[in-house]
Design a protein around this motif. Sequence first.
Motif, PDB file in Angstrom:
ATOM      1  N   GLN A  63       0.866  -1.179   0.000  1.00 42.42           N
ATOM      2  CA  GLN A  63       0.000   0.000   0.000  1.00 42.42           C
ATOM      3  C   GLN A  63       0.903   1.229   0.000  1.00 42.42           C
ATOM      4  N   TRP A  64       0.617   2.126  -0.926  1.00 43.19           N
ATOM      5  CA  TRP A  64       1.507   3.266  -1.159  1.00 43.19           C
ATOM      6  C   TRP A  64       0.652   4.461  -1.552  1.00 43.19           C
ATOM      7  N   ALA A  65       0.934   5.604  -0.935  1.00 42.77           N
ATOM      8  CA  ALA A  65       0.106   6.790  -1.161  1.00 42.77           C
ATOM      9  C   ALA A  65       0.088   7.202  -2.628  1.00 42.77           C
ATOM     10  N   ALA A  66       1.175   6.971  -3.362  1.00 42.75           N
ATOM     11  CA  ALA A  66       1.241   7.403  -4.758  1.00 42.75           C
ATOM     12  C   ALA A  66       0.392   6.542  -5.680  1.00 42.75           C
ATOM     13  N   LEU A  67      -0.146   5.430  -5.189  1.00 42.34           N
ATOM     14  CA  LEU A  67      -1.060   4.630  -5.998  1.00 42.34           C
ATOM     15  C   LEU A  67      -2.484   5.150  -5.918  1.00 42.34           C
ATOM     16  N   GLN A  68      -2.678   6.214  -5.162  1.00 41.83           N
ATOM     17  CA  GLN A  68      -3.942   6.934  -5.173  1.00 41.83           C
ATOM     18  C   GLN A  68      -3.800   8.094  -6.162  1.00 41.83           C
TER      19      GLN A  68
ATOM     20  N   ASP B 123       0.859  15.907  -3.628  1.00 40.24           N
ATOM     21  CA  ASP B 123       0.552  14.717  -2.841  1.00 40.24           C
ATOM     22  C   ASP B 123       1.768  13.843  -2.566  1.00 40.24           C
ATOM     23  N   THR B 124       2.379  13.296  -3.613  1.00 40.98           N
ATOM     24  CA  THR B 124       3.590  12.501  -3.422  1.00 40.98           C
ATOM     25  C   THR B 124       4.553  12.797  -4.558  1.00 40.98           C
ATOM     26  N   PRO B 125       5.847  12.779  -4.264  1.00 39.10           N
ATOM     27  CA  PRO B 125       6.481  12.513  -2.979  1.00 39.10           C
ATOM     28  C   PRO B 125       6.434  13.735  -2.066  1.00 39.10           C
ATOM     29  N   ALA B 126       6.193  13.519  -0.787  1.00 39.27           N
ATOM     30  CA  ALA B 126       6.177  14.625   0.167  1.00 39.27           C
ATOM     31  C   ALA B 126       7.554  15.270   0.226  1.00 39.27           C
TER      32      ALA B 126
END
Length: 832
Positions: free
Chosen positions: A432-437, A465-468
């Motif tokens: 689970q990875w924020a950049a897959l949203q 959003d990403t990368p922070a």
Amino acid sequence: MKILSRILIIALIVFVVLAVAAGGAFTVTTRDSFPQTGGTLKLPGLKGNVEIIRDKFGVPHIYADTPEDLFRAQGFVHAQDRFFQMEFQRRIGQGRLAELFGKGALGQDKFIRTVGWMHTAEEEVKSLDAELKSVLESYAAGVNGYALPNAGRLGLEFKVLRLIGRQWTPEPWTPLNSLTWGKAMSYNLGGNMDQELARMILAERGGSELADLIFPPYPDDMPVIVRQPFAQIDDPLAQQRGAGVNAAFSSFYQPAPSSIEALYGLHKSVQNAIGLSHDPAIGSNNWVVAGSRSVTGKPLLANDPHLGIQMPSIWYINGLHCRVVNDACPYDVVGVSFPGTPGVILGHNARIAWGVTNTGPDTQDLFIEKPNPQNPNEFEYKGKFEPAQLREEIIKVAGGEPVTLTVRITRHGPILNDAMTDLKDRPPLALQWAALQPGALFRAVLQINKAQNWDAFREALRHWDTPAQNFVYADVDGNIGYQMPGNIPIRAGGDGKAPADGASGQFDWVGAIPFDKLPFAYNPPEGYIVTANNAVIDAQAYPFFLGADWDYGYRAKRIEQMILEKDRLSVDDMRQMHMDSHSIFAGEIMPYITAIQPSDPREAGAIERMTNWDGNCDANSNGCAIFEAYWRALSHAALDDEVGDSLAADANGSGTHSQITLRALLADPGSKWWDNINTPEKETRDAIMLQALKQTITTLQTRMGSDMDAWQWGKIHTVTFENQTLGRSGTQPIEDLFNRGPYAVGGGMGLVNAVGVGRDFSAGSGPSWRAVYDVNDWSNSLGIHTTGQSGHALHPNYDNMIPLWLKGDNAPLLWTRDEVAKDGVATLVLEP
């Protein structure tokens, strides 16, 4: 990754190159890809004429009347100078390297297809607003306006690939290709999967005690970025950092260590293929001082993001100027861009300047899933089995048959096991990875380029959003600021430091930290802000969990020291700070080194040279060469037996975590970790320290000869700028054509001049862009990246920045139209 590894292919390449050179056609063959930079050219789709003025470094300033023309021209010049790099990056983002480079790239393609960067970008394309869609489409049209009509002269790399049978014609560039590269960048900069896998391996070997030893908590004596107390947050999702999952995960997952080590190795290889470097020694700096600390009375801002060493540079300097700046055409900005994407990523406009370092929050979690014994495509969640999404990927392989990969995606993310034979029979691990949203990163870029004040700047960062990243800010009104943006998950439980049980739901992501509750600072009373990948804020004073894997603070501490050494700083002071190589760490552990009881004169000589050393790691330093070799040898001698071969290079002697670990060990002579578990005797601290000294002397004698006075840091600490593909062929004539170096270089890990140090002491990462922005007079601003503007081997602008970069010099960042015209050496007019 040696992409062209087969002997017959390499022999053919060498034969062809030598034959071409001998036939007298070498000059024509290597130079026909050089772009036209003067006169006029047609670019269909333009609404009016566009001027592109280049200086002696090949830096283009683009002048247009509409945003559409401006970004169309930016795409055009990117393609002129860097199309092979763009094509390589496109194939990385899509997981299509094997199409050009054969089965040696198949592992990377499988991993990238499994994670699914391109599929997330496809969702982002669907949600583009009208402005961003227009910019991306204009940019893509400009790329195609150059690349498609010039298919036969886009780069020497393409010619070599064709000679060995890799048939290739340029595909049209699309907005999807630009967005996908943003995902690739996010993968390297946007999470802690390295540490999560490493902790898993360490815990298998020595429990959480070993994992916490190697990756210790952030030290109390190191600075945080935001000093001011954060306002009390009354939020039902806010969670204090509590007991993590690392004490519980081993009950869910019992693989042989080699399986996770294989995944760790593949993860590293993907990062290396991207070109951002898997390098624990990597680090970035930015800092800003208020007018009260500046000789101009207005802020000064410095930035040097550190990324993997490559050829050409990852950055491209350009100016984007609307001839008349107004609401209809609001762009007037200078800085660096990524070839393949529109806009300026780092730089300044007429009113504000900004710089970034990587924040490094925990935005990647591994979940251990429980499959249905009757159906491997269903996974347990809260007592019930749920079907996974299935996606079929067909990977074309040059010189071989296509490979079909079925990707399984749970509620937590894609299953990584399917990309690796070594994990095929192990419990499934989902990422689970924020950049897959789906996000809106490039909307943020465009709004930053247009922002005229702090409020507009922060508003733009709501979309980042990403990368922070750690953003520092300065404006012409005298304000300075810091903002951390990003999609940072909130967990129902645990801290994401190690793989968690996916079936229970206890460790699920339940939201994201609201933007207004992310750390920021505005005109702090200290009159300065420093970020160097160190901890953002005191974890005990902030209710949300950001992460646990930071740089351990030596660079940030040294930058603060230099800011406070002078009442007021100049642009040149800021420039020199970029090159500072003073080691605080050395000063901390030198008392232990001077206490060593040597057993022969050479050992005594090495200790004496370290004792008399001034603590600066310049390229010609004798003491630095000995110290840097010694502390690494000591770290390996003390801990390699515990961590194992697969982690030794990253866990010990590399990364500031290993420096903090070593200083703690040295302070505890009775620690059990000094004993080598692979020998029958019980080693002591002093015995290991002497053993490491002997090893250091042997290593340096082998590398630099027996004359200890002739040892210099730059003789072993070298940097080579490698072409990402053919520059790694393993064949000297090819590498000589595309690569530059090795060059002696100062700096090192944990130093402000953070030029990375590998196991062989060579540099795999370094300052990719050094810039100083003078808010009082933009024309005094400076900037330099690593190599040159051109991606064409043998072009004058292919490597002409390297000498400046090595010395710490900069090129001027031209700003006004008059300055640009005066310094221009070529003007190209694009006509409709």
